[in-house]
Write a protein that holds these residues in place. Structure first.
Motif, PDB file in Angstrom:
ATOM      1  N   ARG A   1       0.844  -1.199   0.000  1.00 60.09           N
ATOM      2  CA  ARG A   1       0.000   0.000   0.000  1.00 60.09           C
ATOM      3  C   ARG A   1       0.880   1.250   0.000  1.00 60.09           C
ATOM      4  O   ARG A   1       1.921   1.273   0.644  1.00 60.09           O
ATOM      5  N   ASP A   2       0.413   2.280  -0.716  1.00 59.88           N
ATOM      6  CA  ASP A   2       1.158   3.542  -0.730  1.00 59.88           C
ATOM      7  C   ASP A   2       0.290   4.725  -0.316  1.00 59.88           C
ATOM      8  O   ASP A   2       0.646   5.868  -0.533  1.00 59.88           O
ATOM      9  N   GLY A   3      -0.841   4.470   0.295  1.00 61.82           N
ATOM     10  CA  GLY A   3      -1.728   5.543   0.706  1.00 61.82           C
ATOM     11  C   GLY A   3      -2.782   5.866  -0.331  1.00 61.82           C
ATOM     12  O   GLY A   3      -3.808   6.452  -0.023  1.00 61.82           O
TER      13      GLY A   3
ATOM     14  N   ASP B   1      11.030   5.742  -1.953  1.00 60.30           N
ATOM     15  CA  ASP B   1       9.713   6.158  -1.470  1.00 60.30           C
ATOM     16  C   ASP B   1       9.432   5.443  -0.153  1.00 60.30           C
ATOM     17  O   ASP B   1       9.124   4.248  -0.134  1.00 60.30           O
ATOM     18  N   LEU B   2       9.535   6.173   0.949  1.00 55.72           N
ATOM     19  CA  LEU B   2       9.286   5.590   2.263  1.00 55.72           C
ATOM     20  C   LEU B   2       7.828   5.691   2.678  1.00 55.72           C
ATOM     21  O   LEU B   2       7.459   5.274   3.770  1.00 55.72           O
ATOM     22  N   ASP B   3       6.979   6.223   1.807  1.00 59.15           N
ATOM     23  CA  ASP B   3       5.557   6.375   2.106  1.00 59.15           C
ATOM     24  C   ASP B   3       4.776   5.171   1.579  1.00 59.15           C
ATOM     25  O   ASP B   3       3.785   5.315   0.856  1.00 59.15           O
ATOM     26  N   GLN B   4       5.250   3.985   1.922  1.00 62.59           N
ATOM     27  CA  GLN B   4       4.601   2.745   1.531  1.00 62.59           C
ATOM     28  C   GLN B   4       4.555   1.832   2.752  1.00 62.59           C
ATOM     29  O   GLN B   4       5.260   2.066   3.732  1.00 62.59           O
ATOM     30  N   MET B   5       3.740   0.803   2.662  1.00 66.67           N
ATOM     31  CA  MET B   5       3.687  -0.176   3.741  1.00 66.67           C
ATOM     32  C   MET B   5       3.232  -1.518   3.183  1.00 66.67           C
ATOM     33  O   MET B   5       2.664  -1.584   2.093  1.00 66.67           O
TER      34      MET B   5
ATOM     35  N   ARG C   1       5.622  -0.321   7.936  1.00 67.53           N
ATOM     36  CA  ARG C   1       5.849   0.882   7.136  1.00 67.53           C
ATOM     37  C   ARG C   1       7.288   0.833   6.624  1.00 67.53           C
ATOM     38  O   ARG C   1       8.201   0.465   7.363  1.00 67.53           O
TER      39      ARG C   1
ATOM     40  N   ALA D   1       9.366   3.091   6.121  1.00 72.16           N
ATOM     41  CA  ALA D   1      10.263   3.950   6.909  1.00 72.16           C
ATOM     42  C   ALA D   1      10.793   3.217   8.133  1.00 72.16           C
ATOM     43  O   ALA D   1      11.865   3.551   8.646  1.00 72.16           O
TER      44      ALA D   1
END
Length: 85
Positions: free
Chosen positions: A9-11, A51-55, A70, A72
């Protein structure tokens, strides 16, 4: 052995894991998730972007999230030490 699905998922978007994998413990889930996240991060670094805005959400066969990582939290950033003058 229970089956777990690793969804990326990336938001905004979700890349669903259609196959899943069999794992025998929560520790195995945590380890597999970390390996997956670091592999994806490594591929991104080779392109010059991170891209650290993923989970990754790990769901059991009933669709319950049993673990979340996450990106990050999948690494530690070591910044350069400032060098004198």
């Amino acid at each position: 052995m229970p089956l777990y699905y690793f969804h990326l998922r990336d938001g905004i978007d979700v890349l669903l894991d259609p196959e899943g994998r069999e794992l025998d413990s929560h520790e195995a889930i945590v380890t597999a998730t970390l390996v997956e996240a670091r592999g994806l991060l490594g591929a991104e670094v080779r392109t010059g972007q991170l891209d650290l805005d993923q989970m990754i959400d790990v769901e059991d066969e009933a669709g319950a999230v049993v673990h979340r990582l996450r990106f990050a939290d999948a690494l530690t950033i070591v910044w350069p030490t400032p060098q004198p003058g």
